[in-house]
Design a protein around this motif. Structure first.
Motif, mmCIF file in Angstrom:
data_model
loop_
_atom_site.group_PDB
_atom_site.id
_atom_site.type_symbol
_atom_site.label_atom_id
_atom_site.label_comp_id
_atom_site.label_asym_id
_atom_site.label_seq_id
_atom_site.Cartn_x
_atom_site.Cartn_y
_atom_site.Cartn_z
ATOM 1 N N PRO A 1 -13.940 -8.715 11.592
ATOM 2 C CA PRO A 1 -14.675 -8.139 10.328
ATOM 3 C C PRO A 1 -16.205 -7.713 10.478
ATOM 4 O O PRO A 1 -16.651 -6.727 10.126
ATOM 5 N N GLU A 2 -16.761 -8.892 10.928
ATOM 6 C CA GLU A 2 -18.080 -8.864 10.713
ATOM 7 C C GLU A 2 -18.733 -7.536 11.985
ATOM 8 O O GLU A 2 -19.920 -7.242 11.874
ATOM 9 N N GLU A 3 -18.000 -7.358 12.944
ATOM 10 C CA GLU A 3 -18.279 -6.120 13.767
ATOM 11 C C GLU A 3 -17.664 -5.055 13.632
ATOM 12 O O GLU A 3 -17.615 -3.906 14.557
ATOM 13 N N ASP A 4 -16.926 -4.932 12.369
ATOM 14 C CA ASP A 4 -16.061 -3.585 11.967
ATOM 15 C C ASP A 4 -16.648 -2.836 10.988
ATOM 16 O O ASP A 4 -16.379 -3.242 9.722
ATOM 17 N N TRP A 5 -17.347 -1.743 11.171
ATOM 18 C CA TRP A 5 -17.612 -0.803 9.946
ATOM 19 C C TRP A 5 -16.644 -0.562 9.090
ATOM 20 O O TRP A 5 -16.839 -0.340 8.038
ATOM 21 N N LEU A 6 -15.424 -0.375 9.388
ATOM 22 C CA LEU A 6 -14.506 0.264 8.538
ATOM 23 C C LEU A 6 -13.762 -0.729 7.737
ATOM 24 O O LEU A 6 -13.195 -0.360 6.686
ATOM 25 N N GLU A 7 -13.736 -2.137 8.263
ATOM 26 C CA GLU A 7 -12.927 -3.176 7.608
ATOM 27 C C GLU A 7 -13.216 -3.239 6.040
ATOM 28 O O GLU A 7 -12.087 -3.440 5.256
ATOM 29 N N SER A 8 -14.303 -3.276 5.598
ATOM 30 C CA SER A 8 -14.658 -3.115 4.116
ATOM 31 C C SER A 8 -14.605 -1.961 3.172
ATOM 32 O O SER A 8 -14.844 -1.820 2.163
ATOM 33 N N LEU A 9 -14.400 -0.779 3.902
ATOM 34 C CA LEU A 9 -14.273 0.512 3.216
ATOM 35 C C LEU A 9 -12.984 0.750 2.568
ATOM 36 O O LEU A 9 -11.946 0.447 3.278
ATOM 37 N N THR A 10 -13.086 1.428 1.388
ATOM 38 C CA THR A 10 -11.829 1.708 0.630
ATOM 39 C C THR A 10 -10.742 2.767 1.428
ATOM 40 O O THR A 10 -11.481 3.660 1.964
ATOM 41 N N LYS A 11 -9.551 2.458 1.585
ATOM 42 C CA LYS A 11 -8.632 3.204 2.157
ATOM 43 C C LYS A 11 -8.710 4.455 1.434
ATOM 44 O O LYS A 11 -8.670 4.735 0.169
ATOM 45 N N VAL A 12 -8.577 5.716 2.237
ATOM 46 C CA VAL A 12 -8.548 7.073 1.569
ATOM 47 C C VAL A 12 -7.189 7.954 1.894
ATOM 48 O O VAL A 12 -6.878 8.067 2.972
ATOM 49 N N ARG A 13 -6.597 8.206 0.717
ATOM 50 C CA ARG A 13 -5.374 8.920 0.921
ATOM 51 C C ARG A 13 -5.314 10.107 -0.109
ATOM 52 O O ARG A 13 -5.714 9.708 -1.216
ATOM 53 N N LYS A 14 -4.742 11.204 0.089
ATOM 54 C CA LYS A 14 -4.536 12.154 -0.825
ATOM 55 C C LYS A 14 -3.566 11.766 -1.961
ATOM 56 O O LYS A 14 -2.998 10.805 -1.484
ATOM 57 N N SER A 15 -3.663 12.188 -2.952
ATOM 58 C CA SER A 15 -2.692 11.900 -4.351
ATOM 59 C C SER A 15 -1.242 11.938 -3.583
ATOM 60 O O SER A 15 -0.979 13.033 -3.088
ATOM 61 N N THR A 16 -0.272 11.376 -4.370
ATOM 62 C CA THR A 16 1.198 11.554 -4.409
ATOM 63 C C THR A 16 1.333 13.050 -4.484
ATOM 64 O O THR A 16 2.132 14.012 -4.020
ATOM 65 N N GLU A 17 0.918 13.541 -5.792
ATOM 66 C CA GLU A 17 1.037 15.114 -5.999
ATOM 67 C C GLU A 17 0.612 15.990 -5.273
ATOM 68 O O GLU A 17 1.262 17.053 -5.138
ATOM 69 N N LYS A 18 -0.442 15.637 -4.472
ATOM 70 C CA LYS A 18 -0.871 16.662 -3.544
ATOM 71 C C LYS A 18 -0.110 16.689 -2.249
ATOM 72 O O LYS A 18 0.218 17.680 -1.446
ATOM 73 N N MET A 19 0.815 15.497 -1.963
ATOM 74 C CA MET A 19 1.601 15.371 -0.915
ATOM 75 C C MET A 19 3.161 15.595 -1.057
ATOM 76 O O MET A 19 3.885 16.160 -0.206
ATOM 77 N N VAL A 20 3.485 15.346 -2.279
ATOM 78 C CA VAL A 20 4.787 15.241 -2.716
ATOM 79 C C VAL A 20 5.319 16.397 -3.587
ATOM 80 O O VAL A 20 4.689 16.240 -4.840
ATOM 81 N N THR A 21 6.243 17.162 -3.504
ATOM 82 C CA THR A 21 6.844 17.984 -4.270
ATOM 83 C C THR A 21 8.301 17.884 -4.857
ATOM 84 O O THR A 21 9.127 17.736 -3.902
ATOM 85 N N VAL A 22 8.620 17.604 -5.978
ATOM 86 C CA VAL A 22 9.714 17.261 -6.412
ATOM 87 C C VAL A 22 10.471 18.539 -6.742
ATOM 88 O O VAL A 22 9.907 19.196 -7.761
ATOM 89 N N LEU A 23 11.633 18.886 -6.269
ATOM 90 C CA LEU A 23 12.458 20.194 -6.539
ATOM 91 C C LEU A 23 13.616 19.690 -7.390
ATOM 92 O O LEU A 23 14.710 19.346 -6.763
ATOM 93 N N ASP A 24 13.895 19.560 -8.625
ATOM 94 C CA ASP A 24 14.980 19.187 -9.324
ATOM 95 C C ASP A 24 16.028 20.271 -9.406
ATOM 96 O O ASP A 24 15.445 21.370 -9.541
#
Ligand SMILES: Cc1cc2nc3c(=O)[nH]c(=O)nc-3n(C[C@H](O)[C@H](O)[C@H](O)COP(=O)(O)O)c2cc1C
Length: 210
Positions: A187-210
């Motif tokens: 962790p002490e050598e890793d710039w990414l370890e403490s950064l928040t995970k970024v993902r697009k929203s479920t709405e942007k990714m998932v389309t429900v077709l009822d």
């Protein structure tokens, strides 16, 4: 911890500490990859498990100098079949018959269908198809590692021809598709370890077709 918590915990680790991951954890990660579904069940890839430090260092040199390739515990190289051949297709169909203990007409017709098409496609098309199957196992291995609280770095950033040459893959009818350094984060050598995970929203990714 639930699986989803573990998937939140995991990240594409940029620095590893060189610690050796216990073999039983590596075995379970590899077993998850082995259990991955693949198209027609052909499992058209192999996994090279590199622990030899000299080999890891050589591969790092052709993998954009990414330090985790050297500092990981086990470097998994997912190597896909260079093409589909009659022998390779027959092997898996015969294995299925042997393990299940019976022959089935529908299954044998399906074998004929694959034998009359796959071996006649362009090698590159077949390799790309095989590589896609390797990616499924790769994803399973990443999730299984997270489940074991073991870090991984999914890696496409490498010279595939050079890795093929270092590991002698072409002679085995294989081509490197993707790398997965497995190890423990630093962790002490890793710039990414403490950064928040970024993902697009479920709405942007998932389309429900009822
Ligand atoms: C197929 C694939 C190839 C990737 N190649 C690299 C790579 O060469 N080097 C690297 O540091 N990260 C690599 N990544 C990591 C991604 O950048 C990372 O997974 C993505 O930004 C999401 O972040 P997270 O995995 O930390 O949640 C790769 C990921 C995937 C799935």
């Amino acid at each position: 911890m639930e699986l989803l918590d573990k998937l939140q915990w995991r990240y594409a680790t940029k620095a590893m500490n060189g610690e050796t991951v216990p073999q039983e954890k590596i075995d379970r990660i590899l077993e998850a990859a082995r259990l991955a579904p693949t198209s027609s069940g052909l499992q058209p890839f192999e996994i090279m498990v590199v622990t030899n430090q000299k080999l890891k260092d050589k591969i790092k040199d052709v993998a954009w100098n990414q330090s985790v390739v050297s500092d990981c515990s086990h470097l998994l190289v997912f190597a896909a079949w260079d093409t589909y051949t009659e022998d390779r297709i027959n092997y898996m169909f015969d294995l299925t018959n042997e393990i299940r203990g019976f022959k089935n007409e529908g299954w044998e017709n399906y074998r004929k269908q694959l034998l009359s098409t796959y071996p006649f496609k362009e090698e590159e098309v077949n390799f790309e198809h095989a590589a896609r199957q390797a990616y499924i196992a790769f994803g399973m291995a990443i999730a299984a590692a997270a489940f074991e609280k073991v870090d991984t770095t999914p890696m496409e950033g490498f010279d595939t021809a050079a890795v093929d040459q270092i590991l002698g893959l072409r002679e085995k009818g294989l081509r490197s598709a993707i790398l997965l350094p497995v190890g423990m984060r630093a962790p002490e050598e890793d710039w990414l370890e403490s950064l928040t995970k970024v993902r697009k929203s479920t709405e942007k990714m998932v389309t429900v077709l009822d």
